[in-house]
Design a protein around this motif. Sequence first.
Motif, PDB file in Angstrom:
ATOM      1  N   THR A  39       0.840  -1.203   0.000  1.00 43.76           N
ATOM      2  CA  THR A  39       0.000   0.000   0.000  1.00 43.76           C
ATOM      3  C   THR A  39       0.872   1.248   0.000  1.00 43.76           C
ATOM      4  O   THR A  39       0.584   2.237  -0.686  1.00 43.76           O
ATOM      5  N   LYS A  40       1.951   1.201   0.770  1.00 44.04           N
ATOM      6  CA  LYS A  40       2.849   2.357   0.838  1.00 44.04           C
ATOM      7  C   LYS A  40       3.451   2.646  -0.546  1.00 44.04           C
ATOM      8  O   LYS A  40       3.486   3.792  -0.998  1.00 44.04           O
ATOM      9  N   ILE A  41       3.861   1.573  -1.232  1.00 46.58           N
ATOM     10  CA  ILE A  41       4.461   1.760  -2.566  1.00 46.58           C
ATOM     11  C   ILE A  41       3.408   2.293  -3.545  1.00 46.58           C
ATOM     12  O   ILE A  41       3.670   3.225  -4.308  1.00 46.58           O
ATOM     13  N   SER A  42       2.202   1.707  -3.497  1.00 45.46           N
ATOM     14  CA  SER A  42       1.177   2.183  -4.430  1.00 45.46           C
ATOM     15  C   SER A  42       0.727   3.595  -4.082  1.00 45.46           C
ATOM     16  O   SER A  42       0.363   4.369  -4.969  1.00 45.46           O
ATOM     17  N   PHE A  43       0.769   3.945  -2.807  1.00 47.37           N
ATOM     18  CA  PHE A  43       0.426   5.324  -2.426  1.00 47.37           C
ATOM     19  C   PHE A  43       1.377   6.300  -3.129  1.00 47.37           C
ATOM     20  O   PHE A  43       0.938   7.253  -3.780  1.00 47.37           O
ATOM     21  N   ILE A  44       2.672   6.026  -3.020  1.00 54.75           N
ATOM     22  CA  ILE A  44       3.622   6.985  -3.604  1.00 54.75           C
ATOM     23  C   ILE A  44       3.543   6.947  -5.141  1.00 54.75           C
ATOM     24  O   ILE A  44       3.729   7.966  -5.800  1.00 54.75           O
ATOM     25  N   ASN A  45       3.186   5.786  -5.690  1.00 57.10           N
ATOM     26  CA  ASN A  45       3.031   5.736  -7.144  1.00 57.10           C
ATOM     27  C   ASN A  45       1.769   6.477  -7.598  1.00 57.10           C
ATOM     28  O   ASN A  45       1.739   7.054  -8.690  1.00 57.10           O
ATOM     29  N   ALA A  46       0.734   6.480  -6.759  1.00 59.98           N
ATOM     30  CA  ALA A  46      -0.456   7.280  -7.069  1.00 59.98           C
ATOM     31  C   ALA A  46      -0.061   8.762  -7.033  1.00 59.98           C
ATOM     32  O   ALA A  46      -0.469   9.553  -7.891  1.00 59.98           O
ATOM     33  N   MET A  47       0.770   9.135  -6.046  1.00 55.84           N
ATOM     34  CA  MET A  47       1.246  10.532  -5.971  1.00 55.84           C
ATOM     35  C   MET A  47       2.080  10.863  -7.206  1.00 55.84           C
ATOM     36  O   MET A  47       2.045  11.985  -7.711  1.00 55.84           O
ATOM     37  N   ALA A  48       2.808   9.868  -7.718  1.00 53.27           N
ATOM     38  CA  ALA A  48       3.609  10.094  -8.934  1.00 53.27           C
ATOM     39  C   ALA A  48       2.695  10.417 -10.108  1.00 53.27           C
ATOM     40  O   ALA A  48       2.985  11.306 -10.919  1.00 53.27           O
ATOM     41  N   GLU A  49       1.561   9.723 -10.182  1.00 54.53           N
ATOM     42  CA  GLU A  49       0.608   9.997 -11.271  1.00 54.53           C
ATOM     43  C   GLU A  49       0.098  11.436 -11.163  1.00 54.53           C
ATOM     44  O   GLU A  49       0.018  12.157 -12.156  1.00 54.53           O
ATOM     45  N   VAL A  50      -0.218  11.857  -9.930  1.00 55.11           N
ATOM     46  CA  VAL A  50      -0.728  13.221  -9.731  1.00 55.11           C
ATOM     47  C   VAL A  50       0.385  14.231 -10.033  1.00 55.11           C
ATOM     48  O   VAL A  50       0.156  15.253 -10.680  1.00 55.11           O
ATOM     49  N   CYS A  51       1.598  13.921  -9.579  1.00 53.57           N
ATOM     50  CA  CYS A  51       2.725  14.830  -9.851  1.00 53.57           C
ATOM     51  C   CYS A  51       2.914  15.013 -11.350  1.00 53.57           C
ATOM     52  O   CYS A  51       3.143  16.117 -11.826  1.00 53.57           O
TER      53      CYS A  51
END
Length: 446
Positions: A224-236
């Motif tokens: 979940t932690k990894i996918s959280f930051i990858n979701a933030m990458a999509e937004v970034c």
Amino acid sequence: MALKITVIGTGYLGATHAAAMAELGFEVLGLDAVPEKIEMLARGRVPMYEPGLEELLGKHVAGLPGSTGRLRFTTSWEEVGEFGDVHFICVNTPQKHGEYACDMSYVEAAVASLAPVLHRPALVVGKSTVPVGSAARLTRTLTELAPAGTGVELAWNPEFLREGFAVQDTLRPDRIVVGVEGEKGEKVLREVYAKPIGEGTPFVVTDYPTAELVKTAANSFLATKISFINAMAEVCEAADGDVVKLAEAIGHDERIGKKFLRAGIGFGGGCLPKDIRAFMARAGELGADQALTFLREVDSINMRRRGHMVELARETVGGGFLGRRVAVLGATFKPDSDDVRDSPALNVAGQIHLQGGQVTVYDPKGMENARRLFPTLTYAESALEACRGAHVVLHLTEWAEFRELSPAALASVVAEANILDGRNALDAAAWRTAGWTFRAMGRPQA
Ligand code: UGA
């Protein structure tokens, strides 16, 4: 008398556990159903790449010059039953074909073979990652089938080792979790782990279901932690932000922490992907599926990363892969391992190949396994060779060797100096200075 230990299943987990138990001073007997594996281990050789493991085996495998002789291997169940006071089950629990659920057949087979040879009281310790409820079921099978009957107890002792750090994680774990029913389990396992406990490792005693859940909960949290930051990458990417800076900044909050916030092409390997799926499947069986629907999202964010990397590569080579050469640096699911199971790097390489790209792969340790899985890709002997004539270079597994590459030297062999960093691990400024068009996931384009 000192406890005698057996280890059933000698893959990543079992081979490391067996060597670690010998290092802690116990007499150990390892068993595997595959004779070739046993033959290799008996010669002190490891069937996979795991830093430090071969050295540890060399110290203890009987018959090797200068060894303590405390570690032996066999394929005989009778020998295992006769030898052991404590039997660790370390077999694999992969994902079932065509289903999310976990394939318990190796665990079931191990218990079915072990139980009939248990003629005297013993502790059986499960270490494999299993669906919650398995230990309660297996303990009934054991007492029914073992000649020693209720003299045989079961404990569940999940393993948290990471590939690449397996030896240190086993010898100095950050916690030891044991799920027990009777009294013997805790007492014996305190004896087995006396050294790490003495050095301060927390020892958490629970019931069976909690111990089983601790393991899947831990891996689900990490995923979940990894996918959280990858979701933030999509937004970034959509907002022109920089996910690496964002991760650094939120990571300063101790409640969040810096670790496992590396955005990129996402998680793979033999554990996180199958564990979150098996957890969802099991929760469904228990009528608690709603509790874990978020893991479906974690899984899809993760899988989207691979597709996104393919799209970035396509865009970079002008909109289509036909006639374009693509260099792929990295094949394993993470560095310091030769494991290519569910590797995001190989998955990306395979997708591009299927879409007509000419893909050449190089990996420091994973070439043999990668070749076996994807024989139709081209493989090169070095990073430089993989990049020769390439229209785009993809950095997909963050081996130290790739951070040490000379951007200038590589620029002189490629057809076009384009690099995509799928792990946010390269020094963007150094590559750009050497004339490369450098793009990373979740970071602004310069
Ligand atoms: C994982 C857990 O970390 C271990 O604690 C656990 O014991 C093990 O599974 C298991 O169940 O046996 P491992 O599969 O060796 O260990 O690998 P990790 O280090 O967790 O990495 C998993 C994947 O996540 C890799 O593909 C890695 O590249 C990726 N990752 C990791 C990221 O994409 N970003 C990060 O920030 C960290």
